[in-house]
Design an enzyme around this catalytic site. Structure first.
Site, mmCIF file in Angstrom:
data_model
loop_
_atom_site.group_PDB
_atom_site.id
_atom_site.type_symbol
_atom_site.label_atom_id
_atom_site.label_comp_id
_atom_site.label_asym_id
_atom_site.label_seq_id
_atom_site.Cartn_x
_atom_site.Cartn_y
_atom_site.Cartn_z
ATOM 1 C CE LYS A 220 37.949 47.151 5.638
ATOM 2 N NZ LYS A 220 39.242 47.931 5.148
ATOM 3 C CG ASP A 225 42.887 46.693 8.681
ATOM 4 O OD1 ASP A 225 43.705 45.794 8.954
ATOM 5 O OD2 ASP A 225 42.875 47.541 7.983
ATOM 6 C CE LYS A 232 45.604 49.332 9.237
ATOM 7 N NZ LYS A 232 45.887 49.706 8.106
ATOM 8 C CG ASP A 243 38.958 48.868 8.524
ATOM 9 O OD1 ASP A 243 38.743 49.907 7.748
ATOM 10 O OD2 ASP A 243 39.764 48.037 8.250
ATOM 11 C CG ASP A 302 47.019 47.056 6.323
ATOM 12 O OD1 ASP A 302 45.808 46.751 6.837
ATOM 13 O OD2 ASP A 302 47.477 48.048 6.651
ATOM 14 C CD GLU A 304 41.552 44.746 6.117
ATOM 15 O OE1 GLU A 304 42.656 45.310 5.492
ATOM 16 O OE2 GLU A 304 40.727 45.677 6.449
ATOM 17 N NE ARG A 306 42.519 46.261 -1.693
ATOM 18 C CZ ARG A 306 43.436 47.080 -1.903
ATOM 19 N NH1 ARG A 306 43.959 46.552 -3.184
ATOM 20 N NH2 ARG A 306 43.687 48.234 -1.448
HETATM 21 N N1 BES Z 1 41.219 49.875 6.704
HETATM 22 C C1 BES Z 1 42.371 50.291 6.001
HETATM 23 C C2 BES Z 1 42.433 51.506 5.224
HETATM 24 C C3 BES Z 1 42.310 52.807 6.023
HETATM 25 C C4 BES Z 1 43.690 53.696 6.412
HETATM 26 C C5 BES Z 1 41.228 53.108 6.513
HETATM 27 C C6 BES Z 1 43.397 54.612 7.167
HETATM 28 C C7 BES Z 1 41.201 54.422 7.652
HETATM 29 C C8 BES Z 1 42.320 54.986 7.734
HETATM 30 C C9 BES Z 1 42.749 49.370 4.851
HETATM 31 O O1 BES Z 1 42.221 47.902 5.121
HETATM 32 C C10 BES Z 1 44.236 49.225 4.215
HETATM 33 O O2 BES Z 1 44.932 48.837 5.346
HETATM 34 N N2 BES Z 1 44.439 49.576 3.077
HETATM 35 C C11 BES Z 1 45.813 49.716 2.679
HETATM 36 C C12 BES Z 1 45.853 48.928 1.529
HETATM 37 C C13 BES Z 1 47.396 48.656 1.015
HETATM 38 C C14 BES Z 1 48.221 47.684 1.851
HETATM 39 C C15 BES Z 1 47.421 48.472 -0.370
HETATM 40 C C16 BES Z 1 46.082 51.138 2.832
HETATM 41 O O3 BES Z 1 45.557 51.928 2.292
HETATM 42 O O4 BES Z 1 47.273 51.189 3.240
HETATM 43 ZN ZN ZN Z 2 40.943 47.800 6.560
HETATM 44 ZN ZN ZN Z 3 43.893 46.921 6.230
#
Ligand code: BES
Ligand code: ZN
Ligand code: ZN
Length: 455
Positions: A220, A225, A232, A243, A302, A304, A306
């Site tokens: 990735k 992000d 966020k 990210d 968010d 994104e 996957r």
């Molecule tokens: N890049 C983030 C995950 C992340 C969170 C990486 C904290 C490093 C530190 C990912 O894209 C994300 O935002 N995931 C969400 C998914 C949810 C919306 C289903 C998450 O984990 O909150």
């Molecule tokens: Zn992300």
């Molecule tokens: Zn995200």
């Protein structure tokens, strides 16, 4: 720059560090300095491999804080353990985040290593191998530490092209038009939310042309992000630049594989883009398509990672002929909640492949924990509107994120690594870490590929 030399006898007058291990019950004595000789005394019950990494990092930091950059370290006390750990410790202990301060300058480290057993050429070979891995880790750290306004997807492609320039690996970069022609609609849904256009970065390394199998390492590469329309919170926004840990890991690992001429065919695939808000950017409730033809209901913009990985995995299989897939990503906050910064979470569809992975972890010293795949988890991704949803309707965020990607692997042997907790540290836990990016995944991916080249 680090210059390492292996010597029998340390150069006259050179500051010199030796370790002294004592039992746990004894009081730690710490550092004693007698002229040019430093002795670091520490209690050690049973020396683990990662302790060697930690102690070597501590050793070089002793000299760094004394502002000495020409010195020697005795590895006599660790001689039976793999040199890999000592070299990682030295390189990573000296790592400093690349910065943009106007007076920044590079230090040259001139280090002699003594107290090593074994055939000289064998020792040198082990050191060279470990140095390339360490350089891979450092590359990965720098890529993740880079601010989003310096590291756009286009810039990431350029940085990777430069890294492999003159090395026997082919880098191909697809721009947004070509990504569209490939039908990567899930990738584009995310990538087109920004004025900085997405890039698909592919690196092909044919380490074993006689073999047909190709392992795809899919990372990735989100350079920023924000969460998109599912923005966020202000508290989590400072983490947006980090990210791209997956992209950094696959690139760093491939660099070490190429430099060490590992006999394995490996193709790195990196979907790189930003996740921002634009006036016609995708929103929750949208149904989008993907390169595989599967339709996806967007539950959350968010989630994104996957989406872009699903298309990258399809690309790896259909266009690069991948026979096995590893994907690695800073994918879910849930994995950080589960294991903190200590371990990363994994999923796998193939026990044989995963056995090799566990062996790779033994060699790298990194911690991964495999999560279960129950049928109930798959159902959490069901959608009324589309073939699959990008969010779970029942929790289990780390597992369901992985299972979303699995739905695009066409049942090929697959390993998924979620390094959202380990790719970054705000408070380093080990001497070989520095605040910021850790370079997680590089060494494990290296050993995973190396082992299977030796089968
Ligand atoms: N890049 C983030 C995950 C992340 C969170 C990486 C904290 C490093 C530190 C990912 O894209 C994300 O935002 N995931 C969400 C998914 C949810 C919306 C289903 C998450 O984990 O909150
Ligand atoms: Zn992300
Ligand atoms: Zn995200």
């Amino acid at each position: 720059m680090i210059q390492l030399k292996v010597v029998d006898k340390v150069e006259e007058g050179r500051p010199f560090l030796d370790y002294h291990f004592i039992a746990k019950e004894e009081k730690e004595i710490g550092l004693i300095k007698e002229g040019n000789r430093y002795i670091y005394t520490t209690p050690v019950e049973k020396l683990k491999d990662t302790d060697v990494m930690n102690l070597c990092a501590k050793g070089v930091k002793i000299f760094r804080s004394a502002k000495i950059n020409t010195f020697a370290i005795s590895l006599e006390k660790f001689a039976v353990l793999p040199l890999y750990y000592a070299i990682q410790g030295i390189y990573l202990g000296l790592y400093e985040m690349e910065n943009y301060k106007s007076d920044a300058k590079e230090t040259c480290w001139d280090i002699e290593l003594c107290g090593l057993d074994g055939e000289y050429s064998d020792v040198m070979q082990q050191i060279k191998e470990a140095e390339e891995i360490a350089k891979g880790v450092i590359f990965a750290r720098n890529l993740v530490n880079a601010p989003s306004n310096h590291l756009t997807p286009e810039k990431m492609a350029e940085t990777i092209q430069n890294l492999f320039h003159e090395l026997p690996a082919e880098v191909e970069v697809f721009d947004e038009k070509q990504i569209k022609e490939l039908g990567m609609e899930a990738f584009l849904a995310v990538g087109m939310t920004s004025g900085h256009m997405p890039r698909l970065i592919v690196i092909r390394y044919q380490g074993n042309p006689q073999e047909k199998d190709v392992t795809a390492l899919v990372g990735k590469g989100v350079t920023c992000d924000t969460g998109g329309y599912c923005l966020k919170s202000a508290a989590s926004l400072p983490g947006v630049k980090g990210d791209n840990g997956g992209a950094a890991a696959v690139t760093g690992a491939l660099y070490a594989l190429v430099k060490n001429q590992v006999k394995k065919n490996v193709t790195v695939v990196i979907p790189s883009c930003e996740n921002r808000i634009s006036r016609d950017g995708f929103i929750p409730g949208d149904v989008i398509s993907s390169m595989s033809g599967k339709t996806i209901e967007v539950g959350n913009t968010d989630a994104e990672g996957r989406l872009i990985l699903a298309d990258a995995v399809t690309y790896a299989i259909e266009k690069e002929g991948a026979s096995r897939i590893v994907d690695i990503a800073t994918l879910t906050g849930a994995v950080a909640a589960m294991f903190g910064g200590v371990a990363a979470g994994t999923l796998s569809s193939d026990d044989e492949f995963y056995k090799e992975f566990e062996l790779a972890c033994d060699n790298s010293g990194e911690k991964y924990w495999k999560l279960p795949i129950y049928d109930e988890f798959k159902e959490m991704l069901n959608s009324d509107m589309a073939d699959i949803s990008n969010t779970s309707n029942g929790g289990c965020g780390t597992i369901t994120a992985g299972l979303f990607i699995k739905a695009f692997t066409q049942d090929l042997p697959w390993i998924h690594m979620d390094i959202a907790g380990t790719a970054w540290t705000g408070g380093p836990k080990y001497e070989y870490e520095a605040k910021g990016a850790t370079g997680a995944g590089v060494s494990t991916l290296y050993y995973l590929m190396k082992e299977s080249s030796e089968k």
